[in-house]
Design an enzyme around this catalytic site. Structure first.
Site, short mmCIF file in Angstrom:
data_model
loop_
_atom_site.label_atom_id
_atom_site.label_comp_id
_atom_site.label_asym_id
_atom_site.label_seq_id
_atom_site.Cartn_x
_atom_site.Cartn_y
_atom_site.Cartn_z
N THR A 128 0.80 -1.18 0.08
CA THR A 128 -0.20 -0.07 0.00
C THR A 128 0.74 1.17 -0.10
O THR A 128 1.94 1.20 0.47
CB THR A 128 -1.05 -0.09 1.16
OG1 THR A 128 -1.33 1.42 1.62
CG2 THR A 128 -0.15 -0.29 2.40
N ASP A 129 0.14 2.48 -0.45
CA ASP A 129 1.06 3.63 -0.26
C ASP A 129 0.95 4.26 0.98
O ASP A 129 1.74 5.05 1.17
CB ASP A 129 0.30 4.67 -1.47
CG ASP A 129 -1.02 5.06 -1.08
OD1 ASP A 129 -1.74 4.41 -0.15
OD2 ASP A 129 -1.68 5.82 -1.68
N GLU A 130 0.31 3.66 2.18
CA GLU A 130 0.19 4.15 3.34
C GLU A 130 1.60 3.77 4.05
O GLU A 130 1.72 4.77 5.17
CB GLU A 130 -0.82 3.34 3.92
CG GLU A 130 -2.21 3.86 3.39
CD GLU A 130 -3.47 3.38 4.15
OE1 GLU A 130 -3.55 3.31 5.23
OE2 GLU A 130 -4.56 3.03 3.46
N TYR A 153 -1.76 -0.56 10.88
CA TYR A 153 -2.05 -1.18 9.64
C TYR A 153 -0.86 -0.79 8.71
O TYR A 153 -0.13 -1.55 8.46
CB TYR A 153 -3.21 -0.74 9.12
CG TYR A 153 -3.27 -1.19 7.52
CD1 TYR A 153 -3.34 -2.65 6.93
CD2 TYR A 153 -3.16 -0.31 6.57
CE1 TYR A 153 -3.34 -2.66 5.54
CE2 TYR A 153 -3.14 -0.34 5.34
CZ TYR A 153 -3.32 -1.82 4.79
OH TYR A 153 -3.26 -1.91 3.44
N LYS A 157 2.35 -3.31 7.37
CA LYS A 157 2.55 -3.48 5.95
C LYS A 157 3.99 -3.01 5.49
O LYS A 157 4.64 -3.61 4.77
CB LYS A 157 1.59 -2.60 4.97
CG LYS A 157 0.02 -3.10 4.99
CD LYS A 157 0.03 -4.54 4.53
CE LYS A 157 0.27 -4.64 2.89
NZ LYS A 157 0.07 -5.92 2.22
#
Ligand code: NAD
Ligand code: TYD
Length: 352
Positions: A128-130, A153, A157
């Protein structure tokens, strides 16, 4: 080719299998999923009886089960989607996120290292870009952006991404990573912004917008993400990372207004009746302000570009939820209602 897909009963994994199982009859797809709360085997209807598809209930955090599946199937390719994926749940209960997203990824890397024939195989990690944290008002994430995750989260990741790179550098495991922006589309669990708003609006329930609704996300239709993953698998460089995004940025409040507009058109009700449901509620702790993706690398090296505009993708998504009420009902018999109570119960609210 034998392809292990983890998390294939979840939102993106199921859409990936729906696209690729019929397209590649010569490949064998093995779906490993623990069937957690966000999964739905009904998402695989239409492909689940295909001769080149098999489902196995496997928890990736259990290393013996992972090893056993790899020993039996001897995959050439692993596409790793399985994850705990919801930021709000990670704030309420981070333990499962560490277990699945870190330990589960570790177990898969170890199994791949053991069972890929020397010098062959590919481990594709879906991320993810998060992991890059939050942007200010301007700029976008490139593959060189510093990791700076905000939530349990995104931290879990990020840890998974680091493990994947370490297994590549230390053990020479052939890996690729994609970091994608927010997805939307059919089969998404209705705890995420777009399906939650669609279903609440249909049922005339409040539409809970966190904070002032100014947080901004870069939205990508799920099939475009799945095609991006396949393009990287086919054309991307081994050991490389590719950012994937829709180049469509919008504030949450504008997304919710768009949903009200399209839903009113599709159902013939008044748009105002739906926008009146918009309710600003307490903000998410550590809420990232803005995500935006620079997809230059995947566009240039893999020839990928999104096909859907946000308007066309949103219309398809809303149509799907209108036409698939039984899918929604299946999901809701799980702990969905309890979750809504726990997450939104104490936030406080005021109508727009
Ligand atoms: P999802 O929550 O809808 O589905 C996750 C699936 O993984 C579920 O079927 C669940 O049962 C399975 N799973 C969870 N724990 C497991 C375990 N221990 N063992 C086996 N299976 C397990 O998530 P999603 O939205 O489909 O996301 C898929 C992947 O894409 C995730 O890795 C996520 O980080 C990444 N991603 C998602 C988005 C997005 O907007 N949804 C954007 C970028 C990246
Ligand atoms: P979400 O779909 O949870 O994705 P992510 O947190 O991974 O970006 O949320 C998208 C945006 O919508 C995020 O800024 C939080 C906001 N949001 C709301 O305002 N209300 C809601 O009920 C939810 C679920 C999200």
């Amino acid at each position: 080719m034998k392809i292990i897909v983890t998390g294939g009963a979840g939102f993106i994994g199921a859409n990936f299998l729906q696209l690729l199982v019929p397209r590649f009859r010569q490949h064998q797809f093995i779906n490993l999923d623990s069937l957690g709360y966000a999964s739905n085997l009904a998402s695989l209807e239409g492909i689940d009886d295909s001769p080149n598809y098999v489902f196995e209930k496997v928890d990736i955090a259990e290393h013996e089960a992972v090893d056993e599946a790899f020993a039996r199937h001897r995959p050439d390719l692993v596409v790793h989607f399985a994850a705990e994926s919801h930021v709000d749940r990670s704030i309420v209960g981070p333990r499962e996120f560490i277990r699945t997203n870190i330990e589960g990824t570790f177990n898969l890397l170890e199994a791949a290292r053991k069972y890929f024939a020397s010098g062959s195989g590919l481990f594709h990690h879906v991320s993810t870009d998060e992991v890059y944290g939050s942007l200010g008002e301007v700029g976008s994430f490139t593959e060189e952006s510093r990791y700076d995750p905000s939530s349990p989260y995104s931290a879990s990741k990020a840890a998974g991404d680091h493990l994947v790179r370490a297994w590549s550098r230390t053990y020479g495991l052939p890996v690729k990573i994609t970091n994608c922006s927010n997805n939307y589309g059919p089969r998404q669990f209705p705890e995420k912004l777009i399906p939650l708003m669609v279903l609440h609006a249909l049922e005339r329930k409040p539409l809970p917008v966190y904070g002032q609704g100014r947080n901004t996300r870069d939205w990508l239709y799920v099939d475009d993400h799945c095609e991006a993953i396949w393009a990287v698998i086919e054309k991307g460089r081994v050991g490389e990372t590719y950012n994937v995004g829709g180049s469509f940025e919008a504030r949450n409040i504008d997304i919710v207004r768009s949903i009200c507009r399209v839903l009113a058109e599709c159902t013939g009700c008044s748009e105002g009746e739906l926008t009146d449901l918009i309710t600003f509620v307490g903000d998410r702790p550590g809420h990232d302000l803005r995500y935006a993706i620079d997809s230059t690398r995947i566009r240039r090296e893999c020839g990928w570009a999104p096909r859907e505009t946000f308007e066309s993708g949103l219309r398809k998504t809303i149509r799907w939820y209108l036409d698939n009420r039984s899918w929604v009902e299946q999901i809701r018999t799980r702990d969905y209602t309890g979750w809504i109570e726990r997450n939104y119960g104490g936030r406080g609210d005021h109508r727009e």
